[in-house]
Design an enzyme around this catalytic site. Structure first.
Site, PDB file in Angstrom:
ATOM      1  N   GLY A 232       0.562  -0.641  -0.528  1.00 58.89           N
ATOM      2  CA  GLY A 232      -0.180   0.297   0.185  1.00 58.89           C
ATOM      3  C   GLY A 232       1.229   1.177  -0.231  1.00 58.89           C
ATOM      4  N   CYS A 258      11.496  -1.607   1.859  1.00 58.08           N
ATOM      5  CA  CYS A 258      10.895  -1.234   1.061  1.00 58.08           C
ATOM      6  C   CYS A 258      10.263  -0.429   1.900  1.00 58.08           C
ATOM      7  CB  CYS A 258      10.340  -2.901   1.175  1.00 58.08           C
ATOM      8  SG  CYS A 258       9.510  -2.579  -0.141  1.00 58.08           S
ATOM      9  N   LEU A 259       8.681  -0.510   2.106  1.00 60.72           N
ATOM     10  CA  LEU A 259       7.969   0.160   2.852  1.00 60.72           C
ATOM     11  C   LEU A 259       8.182   1.000   4.292  1.00 60.72           C
ATOM     12  CD1 LEU A 259       5.073   1.703   2.943  1.00 60.72           C
ATOM     13  CD2 LEU A 259       4.425  -0.523   4.553  1.00 60.72           C
ATOM     14  N   ASN A 300      10.714  -4.866  -4.767  1.00 53.38           N
ATOM     15  CA  ASN A 300       8.672  -5.366  -4.994  1.00 53.38           C
ATOM     16  C   ASN A 300       8.047  -4.477  -4.156  1.00 53.38           C
ATOM     17  OD1 ASN A 300       5.933  -5.611  -4.702  1.00 53.38           O
ATOM     18  ND2 ASN A 300       6.169  -7.241  -3.146  1.00 53.38           N
ATOM     19  N   GLY A 302       5.716  -0.217  -5.455  1.00 54.25           N
ATOM     20  CA  GLY A 302       5.212   0.658  -6.846  1.00 54.25           C
ATOM     21  C   GLY A 302       4.610   1.378  -5.966  1.00 54.25           C
ATOM     22  N   HIS A 344      15.017  -5.915  -1.632  1.00 50.60           N
ATOM     23  CA  HIS A 344      15.339  -6.799  -0.649  1.00 50.60           C
ATOM     24  C   HIS A 344      16.277  -7.988  -0.207  1.00 50.60           C
ATOM     25  CE1 HIS A 344      10.617  -6.399   0.302  1.00 50.60           C
ATOM     26  NE2 HIS A 344      10.033  -6.095  -1.032  1.00 50.60           N
ATOM     27  N   GLU A 346      17.358  -9.668   1.955  1.00 50.41           N
ATOM     28  CA  GLU A 346      17.085 -10.642   2.145  1.00 50.41           C
ATOM     29  C   GLU A 346      16.459 -11.948   1.156  1.00 50.41           C
ATOM     30  OE1 GLU A 346      13.043  -9.291   1.295  1.00 50.41           O
ATOM     31  OE2 GLU A 346      14.666  -8.362   2.563  1.00 50.41           O
TER      32      GLU A 346
END
Length: 370
Positions: A232, A258-259, A300, A302, A344, A346
């Site tokens: 999101g 990431c987020l 990964n 958006g 990422h 990991e």
């Protein structure tokens, strides 16, 4: 053979474009979400169970999906998180001795709608040209107008808060309680392999829900803090942003992925934006501006952070760039042991070029304790 009796199915995009395919397995009906694609040649089980993909219809660009089955230890969360699967060729039979079962059974157990025999090359090209958008996959091929109406009511990913849908409800522990270092981790969609990487580096982790306060996370008396990946739009996560601001004030080591990277940027007043079609795959080239070395990475996301604002920020240094589009892929604070990356480290399966970032985090903790 199963493929001879499979039902016709379709993909209807928000702009009215239709792609045709056939249903996988016996599941029928419709599933809605934002359509996106992943270019990884392997790792479909990890992709399907990655919380960062919550609410998305996944297009796999690899031509064959399911050919090596599934295994219990290759999940990144409890159950499938994607909203639906779109692929070219679905393999009902698998040939890996280590597999615990077929992908078909795994999808059925998780009640996931999947369609195959789709021209995924054409679909991916369309997304690349026109951007990620909402879509529906359905076996209701004679109900186009009804599907269009339902699709028009699906909320846009821009502005959508999804971390609460995948985060733990209660705090829990991971790793060896006698480990040298203690980490408080904010779960906004955390992957199991992140926890494994921290645990392998002599860390004991307490994982907190997405809306945990700083005071709650500090009560564990951690040596460092971690902000996870997740799905999101980051901007609605106001509680996580405020918690991050307070973490920064402590001067303790902080690592975001990431987020979590986007939350760290927002906590520093750097804005984020929705990308045209995002970065999703395990072959994305990154330049480490500190070492001058290139990295092949798993990605990964958006959304991205505003590079110009990061460059103009007095306390922020951009550490990594995505070489395909020059987006900011990593930042660190100049005066604190705080850093984050948009990709990422990991990755499993996937490239391990960036696993050193976990070592850097632990090294920051060691130095901080001194």
């Amino acid at each position: 053979m199963k493929y001879q009796t499979r039902k016709p199915a379709l993909i209807l995009l928000a702009d009215g474009t239709i792609f045709h395919g056939k249903a996988v397995g016996g599941k029928e009906g419709s599933s809605f979400g934002e359509v996106c694609f992943n270019t990884g040649m392997t790792g479909y089980q990890e992709i399907f169970t990655d919380p960062s993909y919550f609410g998305q219809l996944m297009v796999t660009t690899n031509a064959h999906i399911g050919n090596y089955g599934v295994a219990k230890d290759e999940v990144e969360s409890e159950g499938i998180k994607i909203a639906g699967l779109i692929c070219r060729n679905f393999s009902y039979h698998y040939s890996r001795p280590e597999a615990d079962g077929s992908l078909e059974d795994f999808l059925n157990e998780n009640k996931l709608l999947a369609i195959s025999d789709v021209d995924t090359r054409a679909l991916v090209s369309y997304i690349r040209d026109n951007g990620a958008m909402n879509a529906v996959i359905s076996t209701e091929v004679d109900n186009i107008e009804g599907l269009k109406k339902q699709l028009s009511e699906v909320p846009n990913m821009n502005g959508l808060e999804l971390a609460s849908k995948v985060s733990t409800k209660e705090p829990y522990f991971f790793g060896n309680e006698n480990a040298t270092y203690k980490i408080s981790a904010l779960d906004i969609g955390i992957k199991k392999n992140i926890l494994r990487n921290l645990s392998e580096r002599d860390c004991y982790i307490k994982v907190y829900p997405y809306n945990a306060s700083f005071e709650e996370m500090q009560s564990f008396n951690p040596d460092g803090f971690f902000l996870s990946n997740g799905p999101g739009d980051p901007e609605p996560l106001t509680e996580a942003i405020e918690t991050t601001k307070k973490i920064i004030e402590t001067g303790k080591p902080l690592f975001g992925i990431c987020l979590g990277h986007q939350i760290l940027a927002l906590a520093n007043g750097i804005s984020t934006y929705k990308m045209h079609h995002g970065h999703r795959g395990i072959n994305h080239p990154i330049l480490n501006l500190i070492t001058g070395k290139g990295e092949i990475t798993s990605q990964n996301h958006g959304f991205a952070i505003n590079r110009e604002e990061a460059e103009a920020h007095a306390d922020i240094e951009i550490t990594h760039l995505h070489l395909n589009d020059q987006t900011a892929a990593g930042i660190r604070m100049k005066n604190k042991p705080v850093f984050s990356v948009q990709y990422h480290p990991e990755a499993s399966p996937g490239p391990h070029d960036a696993s050193y970032l976990f070592d850097e985090f632990v090294e920051n903790i060691k130095n901080s304790k001194k």
